[in-house]
Every structure is written in C-alpha cells, then in structure tokens.
Motif scaffolding. Sequence first.
Motif, short mmCIF file in Angstrom:
data_model
loop_
_atom_site.label_atom_id
_atom_site.label_comp_id
_atom_site.label_asym_id
_atom_site.label_seq_id
_atom_site.Cartn_x
_atom_site.Cartn_y
_atom_site.Cartn_z
N MET A 16 -6.98 10.07 5.54
CA MET A 16 -6.32 10.19 4.23
C MET A 16 -7.32 9.97 3.09
O MET A 16 -7.26 10.65 2.07
CB MET A 16 -5.15 9.21 4.12
CG MET A 16 -4.03 9.49 5.11
SD MET A 16 -3.34 11.14 4.97
CE MET A 16 -2.35 10.96 3.50
N TYR A 17 -8.24 9.02 3.29
CA TYR A 17 -9.25 8.79 2.26
C TYR A 17 -10.12 10.04 2.08
O TYR A 17 -10.44 10.41 0.96
CB TYR A 17 -10.14 7.58 2.57
CG TYR A 17 -11.06 7.29 1.41
CD1 TYR A 17 -10.60 6.59 0.32
CD2 TYR A 17 -12.36 7.77 1.40
CE1 TYR A 17 -11.42 6.36 -0.77
CE2 TYR A 17 -13.19 7.54 0.30
CZ TYR A 17 -12.71 6.83 -0.77
OH TYR A 17 -13.51 6.62 -1.85
N TYR A 70 -1.10 6.59 -0.78
CA TYR A 70 -1.26 7.36 0.45
C TYR A 70 -2.37 6.87 1.39
O TYR A 70 -2.27 7.05 2.59
CB TYR A 70 -1.51 8.83 0.13
CG TYR A 70 -0.40 9.45 -0.68
CD1 TYR A 70 0.85 9.67 -0.12
CD2 TYR A 70 -0.60 9.78 -2.01
CE1 TYR A 70 1.87 10.22 -0.87
CE2 TYR A 70 0.42 10.34 -2.76
CZ TYR A 70 1.65 10.56 -2.19
OH TYR A 70 2.67 11.10 -2.93
N VAL A 71 -3.41 6.28 0.84
CA VAL A 71 -4.55 5.89 1.68
C VAL A 71 -4.37 4.47 2.20
O VAL A 71 -4.31 4.24 3.40
CB VAL A 71 -5.89 6.03 0.92
CG1 VAL A 71 -7.05 5.55 1.79
CG2 VAL A 71 -6.10 7.48 0.48
N PHE A 72 -4.31 3.53 1.29
CA PHE A 72 -4.27 2.12 1.69
C PHE A 72 -2.85 1.57 1.72
O PHE A 72 -2.63 0.43 2.14
CB PHE A 72 -5.16 1.29 0.76
CG PHE A 72 -6.60 1.70 0.84
CD1 PHE A 72 -7.39 1.37 1.94
CD2 PHE A 72 -7.18 2.46 -0.17
CE1 PHE A 72 -8.71 1.77 2.03
CE2 PHE A 72 -8.52 2.86 -0.09
CZ PHE A 72 -9.28 2.52 1.01
N GLU A 73 -1.88 2.36 1.26
CA GLU A 73 -0.46 2.00 1.29
C GLU A 73 -0.24 0.57 0.78
O GLU A 73 0.41 -0.25 1.43
CB GLU A 73 0.11 2.21 2.69
CG GLU A 73 0.02 3.65 3.14
CD GLU A 73 0.44 3.87 4.58
OE1 GLU A 73 0.62 2.89 5.34
OE2 GLU A 73 0.61 5.05 4.95
N SER A 74 -0.77 0.31 -0.39
CA SER A 74 -0.70 -1.02 -0.97
C SER A 74 0.72 -1.44 -1.28
O SER A 74 1.51 -0.66 -1.83
CB SER A 74 -1.54 -1.07 -2.25
OG SER A 74 -1.41 -2.33 -2.87
N LYS A 75 1.02 -2.66 -0.93
CA LYS A 75 2.33 -3.25 -1.24
C LYS A 75 2.20 -4.33 -2.31
O LYS A 75 3.17 -5.00 -2.65
CB LYS A 75 2.95 -3.86 0.02
CG LYS A 75 3.08 -2.91 1.19
CD LYS A 75 4.10 -1.83 0.94
CE LYS A 75 4.29 -0.99 2.19
NZ LYS A 75 4.07 0.41 2.01
N SER A 76 1.00 -4.49 -2.83
CA SER A 76 0.75 -5.53 -3.83
C SER A 76 1.61 -5.30 -5.07
O SER A 76 1.78 -4.18 -5.53
CB SER A 76 -0.73 -5.52 -4.23
OG SER A 76 -0.94 -6.42 -5.30
N THR A 77 2.13 -6.41 -5.59
CA THR A 77 2.86 -6.34 -6.86
C THR A 77 1.99 -6.83 -8.01
O THR A 77 2.42 -6.83 -9.14
CB THR A 77 4.16 -7.18 -6.79
OG1 THR A 77 3.82 -8.52 -6.41
CG2 THR A 77 5.12 -6.58 -5.77
N LYS A 138 -6.17 -5.83 3.10
CA LYS A 138 -4.90 -6.30 3.69
C LYS A 138 -4.97 -7.81 3.85
O LYS A 138 -5.92 -8.36 4.36
CB LYS A 138 -4.69 -5.67 5.06
CG LYS A 138 -4.72 -4.16 5.07
CD LYS A 138 -3.38 -3.58 4.71
CE LYS A 138 -3.35 -2.11 5.00
NZ LYS A 138 -3.22 -1.24 3.88
N VAL A 139 -3.93 -8.46 3.36
CA VAL A 139 -3.84 -9.92 3.51
C VAL A 139 -3.07 -10.20 4.78
O VAL A 139 -1.96 -9.70 4.98
CB VAL A 139 -3.13 -10.55 2.28
CG1 VAL A 139 -3.02 -12.05 2.43
CG2 VAL A 139 -3.85 -10.17 1.00
#
Length: 140
Positions: A16-17, A70-77, A138-139
């Motif tokens: 994806m990257y 799309y690449v790292f699918e971050s969920k960070s707020t 990713k944490v």
Amino acid sequence: MQKIIELFNKYKEVIMYLIFGVLTTVVSLVSYYLLTLTILNPQNGLQLLVANIISWILSVAFAYFTNRKYVFESKSTNYINEITSFVGGRIATLLMDVLIMFVFVTVLHFNDKLFKLISQAVVIVANYIISKLFVFKKVV
C-alpha cells in the motif's frame, strides 16, 4: 490464489505504501512539471525552489491522508501530534530534495526533470522509514 492473498496480507503495508507512494510522486511531479513548463523557470534558482515547495505542499497533503487511512491504518485520535510529526519528517525529506536539486541542477547543471525523478526515489524510501518508525508507529 490463497498464497497470493497470504502474501498480500503479509506485505500489505509495504504494498500500500508503494501504491500511494507512486501516487504521491505523481502529484509531486505533475504539479512540479506544470509549474516549470508554464510559469516558473527551473534554471532560475529561486523559481526552482518555489516550484519544488509548491509541489511538496500538494504531495504532503495527499500523502498524509492516504498514509493515515490506507497504509498505516492509524487509529490515533491525537491528530496534532501525528500531523506535526508527519510534516516534520516531510520537512526533513524536503530539505534532502532541495539539496539534491540544488547540487545537481543549479550547481552542476544537470537536467532538472531527470534529477527530480532521482530525488523522488530517495525521498520515497526516507519517507517510509520516518513514517513507519516515528509517525504511525503501532503502540502495543
């Protein structure tokens, strides 16, 4: 077919990257070429810099949103920290890009279109490393 799916899932982030890296490069190159073929002269150091910076701004905006989703699918707020570190990493690679273009085009008088492509290849690799290790980590 199952093997292909497994390979895709295993290397999804890199695949994806690469896809969005190519699209980001297209955004950068098209905007740069449009500027230098129409209103800015790449043989003028200041105008070369302006074309490079405008193409950078457009490509970074595109890259942030596609990398996040799309690449790292971050969920960070924590958008502020994420955007700040993303832009900070991109500023570092912008400086690499500007240095490459300055040395090879302004100082050594090589073809600006060719060295823009070479510079983009270097920048793509550096951007992935920065994004992976510092921005979208990713944490656990």
